[in-house]
Design a protein around this motif. Structure first.
Motif, PDB file in Angstrom:
ATOM      1  N   SER A  26      38.255 -13.057  29.682  1.00  0.00           N
ATOM      2  CA  SER A  26      39.086 -14.074  29.034  1.00  0.00           C
ATOM      3  C   SER A  26      40.552 -13.776  29.317  1.00  0.00           C
ATOM      4  O   SER A  26      40.943 -12.612  29.478  1.00  0.00           O
ATOM      5  CB  SER A  26      38.844 -14.091  27.522  1.00  0.00           C
ATOM      6  OG  SER A  26      37.541 -14.522  27.224  1.00  0.00           O
TER       7      SER A  26
ATOM      8  N   ARG B  27      41.464 -18.125  26.740  1.00  0.00           N
ATOM      9  CA  ARG B  27      40.462 -18.971  27.379  1.00  0.00           C
ATOM     10  C   ARG B  27      39.549 -18.124  28.255  1.00  0.00           C
ATOM     11  O   ARG B  27      40.029 -17.329  29.069  1.00  0.00           O
ATOM     12  CB  ARG B  27      41.122 -20.045  28.246  1.00  0.00           C
ATOM     13  CG  ARG B  27      41.950 -21.036  27.439  1.00  0.00           C
ATOM     14  CD  ARG B  27      42.360 -22.223  28.260  1.00  0.00           C
ATOM     15  NE  ARG B  27      43.119 -23.188  27.472  1.00  0.00           N
ATOM     16  CZ  ARG B  27      43.516 -24.365  27.917  1.00  0.00           C
ATOM     17  NH1 ARG B  27      43.232 -24.729  29.159  1.00  0.00           N
ATOM     18  NH2 ARG B  27      44.195 -25.185  27.147  1.00  0.00           N
TER      19      ARG B  27
ATOM     20  N   GLN C 237      36.768 -21.510  31.505  1.00  0.00           N
ATOM     21  CA  GLN C 237      37.476 -22.629  30.907  1.00  0.00           C
ATOM     22  C   GLN C 237      38.866 -22.830  31.503  1.00  0.00           C
ATOM     23  O   GLN C 237      39.566 -23.775  31.149  1.00  0.00           O
ATOM     24  CB  GLN C 237      37.591 -22.434  29.392  1.00  0.00           C
ATOM     25  CG  GLN C 237      36.275 -22.537  28.664  1.00  0.00           C
ATOM     26  CD  GLN C 237      36.446 -22.424  27.162  1.00  0.00           C
ATOM     27  OE1 GLN C 237      37.542 -22.552  26.631  1.00  0.00           O
ATOM     28  NE2 GLN C 237      35.350 -22.179  26.471  1.00  0.00           N
TER      29      GLN C 237
ATOM     30  N   ARG D  36      36.188 -26.436  30.310  1.00  0.00           N
ATOM     31  CA  ARG D  36      37.104 -26.453  31.451  1.00  0.00           C
ATOM     32  C   ARG D  36      37.272 -27.871  31.976  1.00  0.00           C
ATOM     33  O   ARG D  36      38.389 -28.313  32.284  1.00  0.00           O
ATOM     34  CB  ARG D  36      36.585 -25.548  32.564  1.00  0.00           C
ATOM     35  CG  ARG D  36      37.527 -25.519  33.789  1.00  0.00           C
ATOM     36  CD  ARG D  36      36.978 -24.650  34.899  1.00  0.00           C
ATOM     37  NE  ARG D  36      35.741 -25.193  35.430  1.00  0.00           N
ATOM     38  CZ  ARG D  36      34.943 -24.545  36.276  1.00  0.00           C
ATOM     39  NH1 ARG D  36      35.235 -23.316  36.653  1.00  0.00           N
ATOM     40  NH2 ARG D  36      33.827 -25.115  36.720  1.00  0.00           N
TER      41      ARG D  36
ATOM     42  N   ASN E 263      39.478 -29.792  29.669  1.00  0.00           N
ATOM     43  CA  ASN E 263      40.876 -29.407  29.876  1.00  0.00           C
ATOM     44  C   ASN E 263      41.443 -30.050  31.133  1.00  0.00           C
ATOM     45  O   ASN E 263      42.610 -30.478  31.159  1.00  0.00           O
ATOM     46  CB  ASN E 263      40.991 -27.882  29.982  1.00  0.00           C
ATOM     47  CG  ASN E 263      40.670 -27.179  28.680  1.00  0.00           C
ATOM     48  OD1 ASN E 263      40.737 -27.778  27.606  1.00  0.00           O
ATOM     49  ND2 ASN E 263      40.298 -25.912  28.758  1.00  0.00           N
TER      50      ASN E 263
END
Length: 319
Positions: free
Chosen positions: A173, A234, A238, A293, A296
Motif C-alpha cells: 500500500s 491506497r 487501487q 482503481r 478512481n
C-alpha cells in the motif's frame, strides 16, 4: 487549547437574517451561478472559514485569501452540480442512515453524540447545521455511486492477470498526494502546452524546496486540493493506472515528474509505503482493489464531464 472537532466539508450556511434597527450590513452578492442555482458570497465566506480551520488542524499553511476563495468556490460549484443531479434523480438520505453517520463522526472524534453537539455549540455551530452538511455529502456519494461506481465491472480475466502480475507483493500500500494541473475536455494544443508548462514550473518549485501541501492547496485542480493534495493510503491495485509504473520506483518523500492523463498533468508524491511482506491477497480482495482503481480512474473524468455540461458563471472577480 482543545483541538477542534473534525466534520466533513460540504455546501453550508444560508444568509443570516437581518434584524430590524440593527447596524447597517453590506448586501450579500452572488459569486457564482450554477445552472438555475446561485452561490452567495456569505456561503463562500463560511466555507472558507471552515477550510482554514481544517488546514490549521492539519498544520497546513493557508494560501493567500483570494487564492483560497477561488479554490473553495471551485469545489462548491462541483458540489452544487452533483446536488442538482441528486435532486433530479430523486435521491434521498433516510434518517436511519443519517443518524448512523452522525454517530460515527462523533465516535471518530472520541465523543458521544451529545458530547459532540455540546462541542459544536461551543464552537458556534449547531448539530442541525452539521446534519445538513453530512446529508448533502451522503447525497453526493449516492450520485457518484450511481453515475460512476455502478457502471464499473471487474472480470475474472482481470483478476487472474492482476494476481499473476502482482505475485507475492500484491499487498503493498502507498500513502500518496498529488497536484493536478487540469486541462479542459478536448483541449487545444496550446491549452495542453500551457498546462504542461505550469506543471513543469511547479515541479521545479518542489525540487527547490517548496512545501507540497501548501502548493497543492493553492495550485491543484484535484478534488483533494483543500486537503493538501492528500490521497490517503491506497493498495497498489487501487493506484490509478497511469501512476502504476511510476509509484513503485519513487523513494519516500519523492515527487514524480509530471504524469500526463486525460484530466491533465499530475505531480505525485510518495509519502510512505507499507506491506510487501510476501503475502498474496485473495481473489475477492483483488477484485475489490481492481474495482476501486477503476472507479478512481473514472471519477476525475466524470467530474470534468459534468462541469463541462453545466452552465457556470463564476462572478467572484467580476464585482
Amino acid at each position: 487549547m482543545r483541538p477542534r472537532v473534525w466534520i466533513p466539508l460540504a455546501l453550508v450556511m444560508l444568509l443570516s437574517p437581518l434584524s430590524a434597527m440593527a447596524e447597517v450590513v453590506p448586501l450579500d452578492r452572488i459569486v457564482a451561478v450554477v445552472n438555475d442555482d446561485a452561490i452567495m458570497h456569505s456561503q463562500l465566506e463560511q466555507r472558507v472559514a471552515q477550510v482554514k480551520s481544517q488546514l490549521a488542524s492539519s498544520n497546513i499553511s493557508a494560501p493567500p485569501e483570494k487564492t483560497l476563495e477561488h479554490q473553495v468556490l471551485d469545489r462548491m460549484i462541483t458540489e452544487q452540480i452533483e446536488l442538482q443531479m441528486a435532486e433530479k434523480g430523486k435521491l434521498n438520505v433516510d434518517e436511519t442512515q443519517l443518524n448512523a453517520t452522525m454517530r460515527g463522526i462523533a465516535q471518530n472524534n472520541g465523543m458521544t453524540l451529545d458530547q459532540f453537539a455540546d462541542r459544536l455549540e461551543k464552537e458556534g455551530q449547531s448539530l442541525a447545521e452539521v446534519r445538513e452538511q453530512v446529508r448533502r455529502e451522503l447525497l453526493i456519494r449516492q450520485v457518484q455511486q450511481r453515475e460512476v461506481a455502478n457502471k464499473v465491472t471487474v472480470s475474472d480475466r482481470e483478476i487472474d492477470r492482476f494476481l499473476e502480475q502482482a505475485g507475492q507483493n500484491s499487498n503493498v500500500s502507498y500513502h500518496l498526494a498529488q497536484i493536478l494541473v487540469a486541462v479542459p475536455q478536448s483541449p487545444t494544443p496550446d491549452q495542453v502546452r500551457q498546462a504542461q508548462a505550469k506543471a513543469e514550473k511547479l515541479y521545479q518549485e518542489l525540487k527547490s524546496g517548496a512545501d507540497f501541501r501548501k502548493l497543492a492547496v493553492s495550485e491543484s485542480d484535484g478534488g483533494q486540493a483543500l486537503k493538501g493534495g492528500d490521497l490517503g493510503w491506497r493498495p497498489a491495485a487501487q493506484i490509478p493506472t497511469i501512476f502504476a509504473d511510476v509509484i513503485p520506483d519513487l523513494t519516500k518523500g519523492e515527487v514524480s515528474q509530471p504524469i500526463r492523463s486525460p484530466s491533465g498533468f499530475h505531480l505525485v508524491k510518495l509519502i510512505d509505503s507499507r506491506g510487501g511482506d510476501g503475502k498474496q491477497i485473495s481473489r475477492e480482495q483483488a477484485s475489490q482493489a481492481i474495482f476501486q482503481r477503476k472507479v478512481n480512474d473514472e471519477l476525475e473524468a466524470w467530474t470534468q464531464e459534468i462541469r463541462a455540461s453545466a452552465y457556470v458563471d463564476n462572478r467572484l472577480d467580476k464585482q
